[in-house]
Design a protein around this motif. Structure first.
Motif, PDB file in Angstrom:
ATOM      1  N   ASN A   1       0.808  -1.223   0.000  1.00 33.39           N
ATOM      2  CA  ASN A   1       0.000   0.000   0.000  1.00 33.39           C
ATOM      3  C   ASN A   1       0.842   1.274   0.000  1.00 33.39           C
ATOM      4  O   ASN A   1       0.291   2.360   0.182  1.00 33.39           O
ATOM      5  CB  ASN A   1      -0.962   0.013   1.189  1.00 33.39           C
ATOM      6  CG  ASN A   1      -2.047   1.053   1.028  1.00 33.39           C
ATOM      7  OD1 ASN A   1      -2.482   1.343  -0.091  1.00 33.39           O
ATOM      8  ND2 ASN A   1      -2.470   1.648   2.130  1.00 33.39           N
TER       9      ASN A   1
ATOM     10  N   GLU B   1     -16.419   7.540   0.614  1.00 31.34           N
ATOM     11  CA  GLU B   1     -15.091   8.013   1.016  1.00 31.34           C
ATOM     12  C   GLU B   1     -15.167   9.354   1.745  1.00 31.34           C
ATOM     13  O   GLU B   1     -14.402   9.606   2.678  1.00 31.34           O
ATOM     14  CB  GLU B   1     -14.203   8.126  -0.215  1.00 31.34           C
ATOM     15  CG  GLU B   1     -12.755   8.449   0.073  1.00 31.34           C
ATOM     16  CD  GLU B   1     -11.898   8.454  -1.173  1.00 31.34           C
ATOM     17  OE1 GLU B   1     -10.823   9.080  -1.150  1.00 31.34           O
ATOM     18  OE2 GLU B   1     -12.306   7.833  -2.190  1.00 31.34           O
ATOM     19  N   SER B   2     -16.113  10.202   1.362  1.00 33.82           N
ATOM     20  CA  SER B   2     -16.226  11.534   1.963  1.00 33.82           C
ATOM     21  C   SER B   2     -16.604  11.492   3.432  1.00 33.82           C
ATOM     22  O   SER B   2     -16.361  12.461   4.161  1.00 33.82           O
ATOM     23  CB  SER B   2     -17.263  12.360   1.193  1.00 33.82           C
ATOM     24  OG  SER B   2     -18.538  11.739   1.241  1.00 33.82           O
TER      25      SER B   2
ATOM     26  N   ASN C   1      -3.125  11.060   6.512  1.00 38.16           N
ATOM     27  CA  ASN C   1      -2.305  10.859   5.319  1.00 38.16           C
ATOM     28  C   ASN C   1      -1.181  11.873   5.204  1.00 38.16           C
ATOM     29  O   ASN C   1      -0.679  12.126   4.107  1.00 38.16           O
ATOM     30  CB  ASN C   1      -3.179  10.897   4.071  1.00 38.16           C
ATOM     31  CG  ASN C   1      -4.158   9.743   4.037  1.00 38.16           C
ATOM     32  OD1 ASN C   1      -5.326   9.919   4.350  1.00 38.16           O
ATOM     33  ND2 ASN C   1      -3.689   8.557   3.705  1.00 38.16           N
TER      34      ASN C   1
ATOM     35  N   PHE D   1      -3.593   3.714  -1.268  1.00 38.81           N
ATOM     36  CA  PHE D   1      -4.975   3.852  -0.833  1.00 38.81           C
ATOM     37  C   PHE D   1      -4.955   4.497   0.550  1.00 38.81           C
ATOM     38  O   PHE D   1      -4.559   3.865   1.535  1.00 38.81           O
ATOM     39  CB  PHE D   1      -5.667   2.480  -0.789  1.00 38.81           C
ATOM     40  CG  PHE D   1      -5.591   1.734  -2.098  1.00 38.81           C
ATOM     41  CD1 PHE D   1      -6.414   2.083  -3.160  1.00 38.81           C
ATOM     42  CD2 PHE D   1      -4.676   0.705  -2.267  1.00 38.81           C
ATOM     43  CE1 PHE D   1      -6.335   1.412  -4.369  1.00 38.81           C
ATOM     44  CE2 PHE D   1      -4.596   0.016  -3.469  1.00 38.81           C
ATOM     45  CZ  PHE D   1      -5.418   0.379  -4.533  1.00 38.81           C
TER      46      PHE D   1
ATOM     47  N   ALA E   1      -9.203   7.078   4.223  1.00 36.78           N
ATOM     48  CA  ALA E   1     -10.621   7.193   3.856  1.00 36.78           C
ATOM     49  C   ALA E   1     -10.989   6.230   2.731  1.00 36.78           C
ATOM     50  O   ALA E   1     -12.028   5.560   2.776  1.00 36.78           O
ATOM     51  CB  ALA E   1     -10.942   8.630   3.464  1.00 36.78           C
ATOM     52  N   LYS E   2     -10.137   6.154   1.721  1.00 42.04           N
ATOM     53  CA  LYS E   2     -10.410   5.245   0.595  1.00 42.04           C
ATOM     54  C   LYS E   2     -10.394   3.796   1.066  1.00 42.04           C
ATOM     55  O   LYS E   2     -11.231   2.980   0.626  1.00 42.04           O
ATOM     56  CB  LYS E   2      -9.383   5.465  -0.516  1.00 42.04           C
ATOM     57  CG  LYS E   2      -9.677   4.684  -1.795  1.00 42.04           C
ATOM     58  CD  LYS E   2      -8.652   4.977  -2.877  1.00 42.04           C
ATOM     59  CE  LYS E   2      -8.769   6.396  -3.400  1.00 42.04           C
ATOM     60  NZ  LYS E   2     -10.039   6.601  -4.157  1.00 42.04           N
ATOM     61  N   THR E   3      -9.471   3.462   1.969  1.00 39.48           N
ATOM     62  CA  THR E   3      -9.383   2.097   2.484  1.00 39.48           C
ATOM     63  C   THR E   3     -10.647   1.718   3.245  1.00 39.48           C
ATOM     64  O   THR E   3     -11.225   0.645   3.030  1.00 39.48           O
ATOM     65  CB  THR E   3      -8.152   1.954   3.398  1.00 39.48           C
ATOM     66  OG1 THR E   3      -6.963   2.116   2.618  1.00 39.48           O
ATOM     67  CG2 THR E   3      -8.125   0.596   4.080  1.00 39.48           C
TER      68      THR E   3
ATOM     69  N   SER F   1     -13.630   3.089   3.105  1.00 45.01           N
ATOM     70  CA  SER F   1     -14.761   3.042   2.185  1.00 45.01           C
ATOM     71  C   SER F   1     -14.765   1.733   1.402  1.00 45.01           C
ATOM     72  O   SER F   1     -15.804   1.060   1.293  1.00 45.01           O
ATOM     73  CB  SER F   1     -14.703   4.230   1.225  1.00 45.01           C
ATOM     74  OG  SER F   1     -15.741   4.171   0.275  1.00 45.01           O
ATOM     75  N   PHE F   2     -13.603   1.344   0.876  1.00 44.16           N
ATOM     76  CA  PHE F   2     -13.516   0.113   0.081  1.00 44.16           C
ATOM     77  C   PHE F   2     -13.846  -1.106   0.924  1.00 44.16           C
ATOM     78  O   PHE F   2     -14.633  -1.969   0.514  1.00 44.16           O
ATOM     79  CB  PHE F   2     -12.121  -0.022  -0.527  1.00 44.16           C
ATOM     80  CG  PHE F   2     -11.923  -1.300  -1.300  1.00 44.16           C
ATOM     81  CD1 PHE F   2     -12.339  -1.391  -2.618  1.00 44.16           C
ATOM     82  CD2 PHE F   2     -11.330  -2.398  -0.707  1.00 44.16           C
ATOM     83  CE1 PHE F   2     -12.175  -2.577  -3.331  1.00 44.16           C
ATOM     84  CE2 PHE F   2     -11.158  -3.583  -1.414  1.00 44.16           C
ATOM     85  CZ  PHE F   2     -11.580  -3.676  -2.731  1.00 44.16           C
TER      86      PHE F   2
ATOM     87  N   GLN G   1     -17.565  -1.872   1.644  1.00 44.02           N
ATOM     88  CA  GLN G   1     -18.506  -2.158   0.563  1.00 44.02           C
ATOM     89  C   GLN G   1     -18.995  -3.601   0.664  1.00 44.02           C
ATOM     90  O   GLN G   1     -18.248  -4.548   0.428  1.00 44.02           O
ATOM     91  CB  GLN G   1     -17.859  -1.896  -0.793  1.00 44.02           C
ATOM     92  CG  GLN G   1     -17.395  -0.475  -1.005  1.00 44.02           C
ATOM     93  CD  GLN G   1     -18.509   0.537  -0.755  1.00 44.02           C
ATOM     94  OE1 GLN G   1     -19.563   0.480  -1.380  1.00 44.02           O
ATOM     95  NE2 GLN G   1     -18.263   1.471   0.156  1.00 44.02           N
TER      96      GLN G   1
END
Length: 292
Positions: free
Chosen positions: A78, A142-143, A198, A221, A224-226, A228-229, A232
């Motif tokens: 990552n 993500e937001s 980050n 990633f 936030a992206k992590t 969110s992903f 899912q």
């Protein structure tokens, strides 16, 4: 938001184990230097309060008791520079594996190396930003992902490269999931203090010499992206722990390669959080090992 600023779990000088809000001297951010804390009452993932009771810290423990941890998720490859040193392509999606809860240990505990992991080459260190989920999350955009974070810590994703890459049948968990191979701490800094996970310096020292030095900006990633992903179609629960990957400088990527040995001291550090300092200890066989 949690009521605490810097959550620690500790053995107090009165002999009791508490959750507490660390009291640090002015200008100090390393939770490992905490000598006192205000005792926390209640559920750290629900209703709780920081009391006026102050306890003296005898020893810092893993910041979450094992009973309070739901899963230990980990990301591989990552950091862009780490993928480069490993001669692996940048992943299109987060590379996910799991560690068992028994891998969790405290910021000053020994890293035990069982006989099965003493043979061959590849005992390695990996400093990582650790995210602790504070409330249930599913299909999170993500937001809004950081709203579900209890706080941040630093950890060491201890790895054995032979078992990870050669003997695990393509599954990384075997070479990373031994007991005590996920020390983290020294506490959990609230997301109200660390606003941007980050943009933090992260590093490792091996026997006092810096071997990893980077920033979390290099993550492929971000946090936030992590989150969110991973949310899912899968519910993240309070007490889920996420190790978010390691930067360049691991022993496997160095020339010559640098493997951990019995007695080595490994210190992983994260800006705004502090450090975990653990010693590698090769354990003696308790019985004749089975032949695989």
């Amino acid at each position: 938001m949690p009521a605490f600023s810097r959550l620690i779990r500790f053995l107090a000088k009165d002999g009791h184990v508490y959750y507490g809000d660390a009291l640090l001297p002015s200008g100090v951010s390393d939770i490992a230097k905490a000598t006192r804390a205000r005792v926390i009452q209640g559920d750290i993932f629900g209703q709780h309060r920081v009391t006026e009771q102050v306890a003296e810290v005898k020893m810092l423990l893993a910041p979450l008791a094992r009973k309070d941890i739901r899963t230990v998720r980990c990301l591989g490859l990552n950091y862009a520079q780490h993928a480069k040193e490993a001669n692996m392509p940048i992943p299109k999606f987060p590379v996910l594996f799991y560690k068992p809860v028994t891998s969790i240990t405290g910021p000053t505990d020994d890293i035990p190396v069982a006989p099965i992991a003493q043979d061959g080459e590849g005992l390695d260190y990996e400093c990582e930003l650790v995210v602790v989920i504070g409330k249930e999350a599913r299909d999170v955009p993500e937001s809004r992902a950081l709203d579900y974070v209890l706080g941040y810590a630093v950890g060491n994703d201890v790895s054995h490269r032979d078992w990870q890459l050669k003997h695990g049948g393509g599954q990384w968990s075997l070479g990373k999931g031994f007991d005590g191979w996920a020390p983290f701490g020294p506490g959990i800094v609230s997301s109200s203090i660390i606003r941007d996970p980050n943009a933090l310096k992260i590093s490792t020292k091996l026997n006092g010499q810096t071997v990893q030095s980077s920033t979390t900006k290099d993550m492929i990633f971000g946090v936030a992206k992590t989150i969110s992903f991973l949310s899912q179609g899968t519910t993240l629960l309070p007490g889920d722990v996420i190790f978010t990957g390691t930067p360049q400088g691991v022993g496997m990527g160095r020339k010559p390669q640098l493997w951990l040995k019995d007695g080595d001291k490994v210190e992983v550090s994260l800006e705004g959080v502090g450090s975990c300092l653990n010693q590698v200890v090769f354990s003696k066989p308790s019985a004749q090992p089975s032949k695989l």
